[in-house]
Design a protein around this motif. Structure first.
Motif, PDB file in Angstrom:
ATOM      1  N   ALA A   1      29.090  48.065  41.330  1.00 18.37           N
ATOM      2  CA  ALA A   1      30.236  48.696  41.999  1.00 18.37           C
ATOM      3  C   ALA A   1      30.725  47.890  43.195  1.00 18.37           C
ATOM      4  N   PHE A   2      29.878  46.993  43.709  1.00 16.98           N
ATOM      5  CA  PHE A   2      30.325  46.181  44.845  1.00 16.98           C
ATOM      6  C   PHE A   2      31.410  45.181  44.439  1.00 16.98           C
ATOM      7  N   PHE A   3      31.455  44.809  43.174  1.00 16.79           N
ATOM      8  CA  PHE A   3      32.413  43.779  42.765  1.00 16.79           C
ATOM      9  C   PHE A   3      33.857  44.281  42.782  1.00 16.79           C
ATOM     10  N   PRO A   4      34.161  45.447  42.200  1.00 16.21           N
ATOM     11  CA  PRO A   4      35.531  45.957  42.373  1.00 16.21           C
ATOM     12  C   PRO A   4      35.865  46.231  43.842  1.00 16.21           C
ATOM     13  N   ILE A   5      34.883  46.643  44.635  1.00 20.91           N
ATOM     14  CA  ILE A   5      35.140  46.860  46.059  1.00 20.91           C
ATOM     15  C   ILE A   5      35.534  45.535  46.716  1.00 20.91           C
ATOM     16  N   MET A   6      34.783  44.474  46.424  1.00 24.40           N
ATOM     17  CA  MET A   6      35.120  43.169  47.014  1.00 24.40           C
ATOM     18  C   MET A   6      36.504  42.721  46.565  1.00 24.40           C
ATOM     19  N   GLU A   7      36.815  42.919  45.302  1.00 18.36           N
ATOM     20  CA  GLU A   7      38.136  42.509  44.817  1.00 18.36           C
ATOM     21  C   GLU A   7      39.249  43.299  45.501  1.00 18.36           C
ATOM     22  N   SER A   8      39.020  44.586  45.718  1.00 19.29           N
ATOM     23  CA  SER A   8      40.067  45.392  46.360  1.00 19.29           C
ATOM     24  C   SER A   8      40.282  44.927  47.802  1.00 19.29           C
ATOM     25  N   VAL A   9      39.213  44.443  48.437  1.00 16.19           N
ATOM     26  CA  VAL A   9      39.355  43.898  49.801  1.00 16.19           C
ATOM     27  C   VAL A   9      40.116  42.572  49.753  1.00 16.19           C
ATOM     28  N   GLU A  10      39.826  41.739  48.782  1.00 13.99           N
ATOM     29  CA  GLU A  10      40.586  40.482  48.625  1.00 13.99           C
ATOM     30  C   GLU A  10      42.074  40.789  48.465  1.00 13.99           C
ATOM     31  N   HIS A  11      42.381  41.764  47.628  1.00 12.43           N
ATOM     32  CA  HIS A  11      43.796  42.106  47.397  1.00 12.43           C
ATOM     33  C   HIS A  11      44.444  42.655  48.667  1.00 12.43           C
ATOM     34  N   GLU A  12      43.696  43.478  49.393  1.00 12.32           N
ATOM     35  CA  GLU A  12      44.225  44.010  50.657  1.00 12.32           C
ATOM     36  C   GLU A  12      44.482  42.861  51.643  1.00 12.32           C
ATOM     37  N   PHE A  13      43.559  41.905  51.683  1.00 13.26           N
ATOM     38  CA  PHE A  13      43.727  40.729  52.544  1.00 13.26           C
ATOM     39  C   PHE A  13      44.961  39.926  52.131  1.00 13.26           C
ATOM     40  N   LEU A  14      45.105  39.679  50.833  1.00 11.60           N
ATOM     41  CA  LEU A  14      46.255  38.879  50.373  1.00 11.60           C
ATOM     42  C   LEU A  14      47.566  39.586  50.714  1.00 11.60           C
ATOM     43  N   ARG A  15      47.621  40.911  50.501  1.00  7.61           N
ATOM     44  CA  ARG A  15      48.832  41.636  50.893  1.00  7.61           C
ATOM     45  C   ARG A  15      49.081  41.485  52.392  1.00  7.61           C
ATOM     46  N   SER A  16      47.996  41.486  53.189  1.00 10.22           N
ATOM     47  CA  SER A  16      48.158  41.426  54.649  1.00 10.22           C
ATOM     48  C   SER A  16      48.726  40.081  55.104  1.00 10.22           C
ATOM     49  N   ILE A  17      48.549  39.032  54.288  1.00  8.90           N
ATOM     50  CA  ILE A  17      49.103  37.720  54.664  1.00  8.90           C
ATOM     51  C   ILE A  17      50.318  37.382  53.797  1.00  8.90           C
ATOM     52  N   GLY A  18      50.802  38.352  53.046  1.00  8.96           N
ATOM     53  CA  GLY A  18      52.068  38.163  52.336  1.00  8.96           C
ATOM     54  C   GLY A  18      51.982  37.412  51.021  1.00  8.96           C
ATOM     55  N   VAL A  19      50.778  37.325  50.458  1.00  5.06           N
ATOM     56  CA  VAL A  19      50.634  36.639  49.169  1.00  5.06           C
ATOM     57  C   VAL A  19      50.724  37.685  48.056  1.00  5.06           C
ATOM     58  N   VAL A  20      51.569  37.430  47.063  1.00  2.69           N
ATOM     59  CA  VAL A  20      51.723  38.354  45.938  1.00  2.69           C
ATOM     60  C   VAL A  20      50.484  38.277  45.061  1.00  2.69           C
ATOM     61  N   VAL A  21      49.864  39.438  44.810  1.00  2.94           N
ATOM     62  CA  VAL A  21      48.589  39.454  44.089  1.00  2.94           C
ATOM     63  C   VAL A  21      48.802  39.374  42.589  1.00  2.94           C
ATOM     64  N   MET A  22      49.739  40.129  42.090  1.00  3.20           N
ATOM     65  CA  MET A  22      49.896  40.274  40.644  1.00  3.20           C
ATOM     66  C   MET A  22      51.305  39.868  40.265  1.00  3.20           C
ATOM     67  N   PRO A  23      51.495  38.624  39.867  1.00  2.00           N
ATOM     68  CA  PRO A  23      52.852  38.175  39.576  1.00  2.00           C
ATOM     69  C   PRO A  23      53.360  38.780  38.277  1.00  2.00           C
ATOM     70  N   SER A  24      54.644  38.829  38.156  1.00  2.00           N
ATOM     71  CA  SER A  24      55.275  39.240  36.909  1.00  2.00           C
ATOM     72  C   SER A  24      55.172  38.092  35.908  1.00  2.00           C
ATOM     73  N   HIS A  25      54.993  38.466  34.640  1.00  2.00           N
ATOM     74  CA  HIS A  25      54.988  37.438  33.593  1.00  2.00           C
ATOM     75  C   HIS A  25      56.353  36.754  33.497  1.00  2.00           C
ATOM     76  N   ASP A  26      57.372  37.427  33.976  1.00  2.00           N
ATOM     77  CA  ASP A  26      58.724  36.909  33.801  1.00  2.00           C
ATOM     78  C   ASP A  26      59.094  35.863  34.854  1.00  2.00           C
ATOM     79  N   SER A  27      58.572  36.042  36.063  1.00  2.00           N
ATOM     80  CA  SER A  27      59.010  35.151  37.143  1.00  2.00           C
ATOM     81  C   SER A  27      58.397  33.771  36.976  1.00  2.00           C
ATOM     82  N   PRO A  28      59.232  32.728  37.045  1.00  2.00           N
ATOM     83  CA  PRO A  28      58.717  31.369  36.941  1.00  2.00           C
ATOM     84  C   PRO A  28      57.889  31.058  38.176  1.00  2.00           C
ATOM     85  N   ASP A  29      56.991  30.125  38.026  1.00  2.00           N
ATOM     86  CA  ASP A  29      56.182  29.659  39.152  1.00  2.00           C
ATOM     87  C   ASP A  29      55.310  30.759  39.739  1.00  2.00           C
ATOM     88  N   SER A  30      54.989  31.752  38.919  1.00  2.00           N
ATOM     89  CA  SER A  30      54.107  32.811  39.407  1.00  2.00           C
ATOM     90  C   SER A  30      52.693  32.285  39.526  1.00  2.00           C
TER      91      SER A  30
END
Lengths: 142, 142, 142, 142
Positions: free
Chosen positions: B29-58
């Motif tokens: 259970a620690f692994f999804p917790i760590m991933e959710s913290v990574e995603h929260e961190f990336l959002r906090s610095i403005g990095v898009v976590v989950m790109p759209s399949h449609d957008s180029p250069d995702s």
């Protein structure tokens, strides 16, 4: 085809990750178990579970409802006897009931209803009638 | 930018589903917790976590390795204090370390390494250098 | 007993709940899979996995570390070929390695280390040497 | 206390582990989310969620049924607006309804029924009437 609904029987062992701090299977863990039995049943009757986004006329079965009554505890390493019963096949819907026992004692009764959808480009879903060939396979008794 | 690695601190409450029949948080259970913290961190610095399949250069960040050492138990309703540390940013890789404590007692130390990939059509992944703007954001100290 | 470490081989099918929105097995899902293989292995050599709190001298095996390298994707319904290798048995510790393949392509390599503990009243754990009978069973080659 | 049932509102972000290969929240993932909202609600009204096995007169709330209707997809990083409504408090039972929306669009409606039990030694459960103080707290409107 008789009036008796089709019944598919299988077993699942309770894994440690299915349990919680109350020492029993977490109530939510029965839902992935029921889904895995549905998928095993569909494979057994030759229905493709997960269509490719690329193939035209791909059918997929999103869930519209799920429910479970909890009748008795199940614990780590218990062997669950699971019956999937096809209760009803509507125009576009399939209604499954699950009877989950452990050593002949009832553990849970579940219900999952799914709807037949065509998977289009971009993951778009369109409701479709259940094809006759699949309807027959779903309702056939072994 | 100093030599001190960037550190992002947050909290997570242990939910009942995170526990197992041993009465503690299941090791997985620690692994999804760590991933959710990574995603929260990336959002906090403005990095898009989950790109759209449609957008180029995702850009997307598949995991190449994950590890965790377990130092002490955590239980239902415990509040976990979690630090994400950007240990190293390679040409195409990012290496995170996680320090997970509960009431100042160490619970776990984790590591997750991800690689920067371009997401192409059909989900195809191509390894790419980490863009400079993201590299700077990952390494910046608050 | 040869110098070749003991190897236990089994299979697991990827269930839908193991997948994520990237279309592949979520990186965290390999850990419960590895644990379920460890438990299957222990049952196969006659070691009780989950002792009762009531029985004296009950042994349990809390995890001290877990790790996984991801070498290739696995998808829904894939059959994973899993080898558990007992890499080393220390005084109180057991170190497992897992090789996970799919159709001969490597998917993941995992490692889990556990420590032999006596389970006392109230869930208290005391580190113990691995008993000789279990050590032999762990290291025996089929 | 009016006739309007008590309603507790909160939010949850969809984590990546909640999703599946169809790109949406897995149907089973709503159940742990609903449970975590119930626990947050109980903490907010001062009810102890997880009693100690040691304390006499400890109350616990095993689930007797759970159900969910799926009205629309939710995706990674979506913010779910969740209302817990105490629909009914019976002699020994509590019936919760959950309304889960995302950006004002309905996503799911859930129901969980629990029964008030005393937790005895060895994890033995005995059904008990819901104490008046808890009944009042459950039914109070903010």
């Amino acid at each position: 085809m008789s009036d008796t609904p089709a019944r598919y029987r299988t077993k699942r062992r309770v894994e440690f990750r299915d349990t919680d701090a109350a020492g029993i299977v977490h109530f939510s863990a029965f839902f992935p178990i029921m889904e895995s039995v549905e998928h095993e049943f569909l494979r057994s009757i030759g229905v493709v579970v997960m269509p490719s986004h690329d193939s035209p006329d791909s059918l997929t079965w999103p869930r519209v409802s799920a429910a479970c009554e909890y009748l008795g505890p199940a614990r780590f390493e218990d062997i669950l006897d699971i019956s999937l019963i096809v209760e009803r096949v509507g125009t576009s819907s399939v209604h499954y009931r699950y009877e989950i026992d452990c050593e002949t004692k009832p553990v849970a009764i579940g219900r999952i209803s799914v709807v037949c959808c065509q998977l289009g480009s971009g993951g778009k879903l369109t409701k479709k009638p259940v094809p006759d060939s699949i309807r027959s396979a779903l309702l056939a008794n072994d």
